[in-house]
Design an enzyme around this catalytic site. Structure first.
Site, PDB file in Angstrom:
ATOM      1  N   GLY A 127       0.705  -1.191  -0.031  1.00  0.00           N
ATOM      2  CA  GLY A 127       0.043   0.177  -0.131  1.00  0.00           C
ATOM      3  C   GLY A 127       0.939   1.360  -0.078  1.00  0.00           C
ATOM      4  O   GLY A 127       1.228   1.886   0.937  1.00  0.00           O
ATOM      5  N   GLU A 244      16.271  -4.295  -3.849  1.00  0.00           N
ATOM      6  CA  GLU A 244      15.900  -4.207  -5.309  1.00  0.00           C
ATOM      7  C   GLU A 244      16.965  -3.663  -6.048  1.00  0.00           C
ATOM      8  O   GLU A 244      16.864  -3.375  -7.344  1.00  0.00           O
ATOM      9  CB  GLU A 244      14.482  -3.182  -5.360  1.00  0.00           C
ATOM     10  CG  GLU A 244      13.191  -3.815  -4.583  1.00  0.00           C
ATOM     11  CD  GLU A 244      12.089  -2.979  -4.994  1.00  0.00           C
ATOM     12  OE1 GLU A 244      11.210  -3.174  -5.715  1.00  0.00           O
ATOM     13  OE2 GLU A 244      12.272  -1.931  -4.407  1.00  0.00           O
TER      14      GLU A 244
END
Length: 400
Positions: A127, A244
Site C-alpha cells: 500500500g 531491489e
C-alpha cells in the site's frame, strides 16, 4: 574485476537448475512460456513448493530461516527460475516486507509474520501509491490517527497489485504533519479482512485485473502492527530499495524472453529479415551490457565492497528493454498479435486466421503489460533525476 562464475558457482547453478526442473509443475511452466494468464493457484502452488524447500525467502539470512545465499547465488537462482519458465515470485511478502520485519520489527512481530511468508501460505500486498502520490510518494494523504491501543486509518491506495488476493498489506500512512512531508509517515501492517476495507478492481488494457483501488474507512489497526517507530516509515520504505538494487532490472526475465523472441522469429520464417535481425541483435547487446552491469554490482557486494548505488539506472534500462522485446514480439507476429478473446485463448484456440501460431495469441497482452514498466517503481523520468542528483554528482565529487 573477474565477472566469470567460479567452479563452485557453476555447481550451484547446476544443482539449483536441476531442482527447479524436477519440481516446477509442467502446466505452470507451459503457461509462463506461452505468456498466458496465471491464477492465484498457479503462483501459490509454486510458492508453496519453494517454501517447503526453504527457498521462497531465497534472499533471507539463515537466522530467519532462509538459505543464507550470497548475492551471486541469489542471482543464479533467479536466472534458473526464469529460464525454466517458473512464475515470478510475488515479491511483496518474501522480498519486500520480510526484510523490513527482520530489520525493524520486534521479535514478536518476526515470530508472528515471517513463518507464513516463508511457507507461501500468507499473501501480502503493498500500500504505497495513492491518487496524486505515485512517484511523489512523500505527498501521500492516507491518515492513521492513534486512539489508545490502535490506529484509525482513512484514505485510499491505488494501483495496488494483487490486493484482491492479499491477506495482509504493508502500508505507508501519514501520522504526522510537522516538518518535511517524509517525516510524518509510518509503516503499518494491515489485515485485509479488517472491517472498513473496500477493494475496487482496475481493469487494464489487456482485460486483466492485476491492480486495485483500496479504500480505508475508519479501519482499526492494532498499534502492535506498527513497524519500528511512529513517523519513521520513510526510512523503512527506503530500506526496501536496497533489496531491489539488481532485481529491479529484471535481467534474468529479459534473457529468457530474448530466447522466446528468437524462437518466434524462427517459427515465422523471418530469419532473413535483415532489419528485424539487426533490431534483435541491438537488443541482445543491450541485455548483455545490463547483465554485466548487474554482475559488477554483485561482484562488489560479494567481495565486501560498497556496491554501486545504481538502482535507478538499472530500473531505467531494465524497463526499457522489457518494452523493446515485447514490441519486437508483436512486430514478428504482425496482424496475428491483435488482441484475442481471452476465453477462447485459454481454451487453447489460437484463432481462425490461416498462419496463426498459438504463441501469437498472448503477445498483445505482454505488449500492453510492458507499457507500465517505465512508470511503476518510480517513473523513469523521476529515476533519471535520481541518477543526475546521486550517481553523476558523486562522480563529479570523485573526479570521475
Amino acid at each position: 574485476m573477474d565477472l566469470a562464475y567460479s567452479h563452485h558457482e557453476e555447481q550451484f547453478r547446476s544443482s539449483v537448475g536441476a531442482w527447479i526442473h524436477d519440481h516446477l509443475p509442467a502446466d505452470i511452466a507451459s503457461k509462463v512460456r506461452a505468456g498466458q494468464r496465471l491464477r492465484k493457484d498457479d503462483f501459490q502452488r509454486w510458492a508453496r513448493l519453494l517454501g517447503q524447500q526453504g527457498w521462497l525467502g531465497y534472499g533471507w539470512p539463515r537466522e530467519f530461516g532462509g538459505p543464507g545465499w550470497n548475492a551471486i547465488q541469489k542471482h543464479l537462482f533467479e536466472e534458473q527460475c526464469a529460464l525454466a519458465g517458473a512464475p515470478r515470485i510475488v515479491p511483496f511478502g518474501p522480498a519486500m516486507v520480510a526484510p523490513i520485519i527482520m530489520a525493524y520489527g520486534t521479535p514478536q512481530q518476526q515470530r508472528r509474520f515471517l513463518p507464513g511468508i516463508a511457507s507461501g501460505e500468507v499473501w501480502w500486498s503493498q500500500g504505497y501509491s495513492e491518487p496524486g502520490a505515485g512517484s511523489d510518494l512523500a505527498s501521500l494523504r492516507t491518515r492513521a490517527v492513534r486512539q489508545g491501543d490502535h490506529y484509525v486509518v482513512n484514505g485510499q491506495k491505488t494501483w495496488t497489485t494483487m490486493a484482491q488476493w492479499g491477506d495482509w498489506m504493508f502500508c505507508l500512512v501519514r501520522t504526522g504533519t510537522q516538518g518535511k512531508p517524509q517525516a510524518g509517515i509510518s509503516f503499518l501492517l494491515i489485515d485485509m479482512k479488517s472491517p472498513g476495507i473496500t477493494l475496487r478492481p482496475i481493469r487494464l488494457l489487456d482485460g486483466e485485473h492485476d491492480v486495485n483501488d483500496v479504500f480505508f474507512d475508519n479501519v482499526e489497526v492494532p498499534a502492535d502492527q506498527l513497524i519500528g517507530e511512529e513517523n519513521k516509515g520513510w526510512t523503512y520504505a527506503k530500506h526496501l530499495l536496497s533489496h531491489e538494487r539488481t532485481t529491479i532490472s529484471d535481467i534474468n526475465r529479459s534473457k529468457a524472453e530474448l530466447l522466446r523472441l528468437k524462437q518466434l522469429v524462427r517459427d515465422a520464417g523471418l530469419t532473413n529479415d535483415v532489419r528485424l535481425c539487426d533490431a534483435i541483435a541491438a537488443l541482445e547487446v543491450d541485455i548483455k551490457a545490463l547483465d554485466l552491469m548487474v554482475l559488477r554490482v554483485l561482484s562488489m557486494e560479494t567481495s565486501g565492497r560498497n556496491p554501486l548505488d545504481i538502482a535507478a539506472l538499472l530500473k531505467i534500462r531494465g524497463s526499457e528493454i522489457t518494452q523493446r522485446y515485447t514490441e519486437l514480439m508483436v512486430t514478428v507476429a504482425g496482424p496475428y498479435a491483435l488482441p484475442w478473446i481471452e476465453e477462447a485463448m485459454e481454451a487453447g484456440w489460437p484463432g481462425a486466421f490461416p498462419g496463426a501460431h498459438p504463441a501469437h495469441a498472448t503477445l498483445s497482452m505482454g505488449f500492453f503489460k510492458s507499457r507500465k514498466t517505465t512508470i511503476y517503481g518510480g517513473s523513469n523520468e523521476v529515476q533519471r533525476n535520481i541518477v543526475a542528483q546521486t550517481v553523476l554528482n558523486a562522480g563529479d565529487r570523485h573526479g570521475l
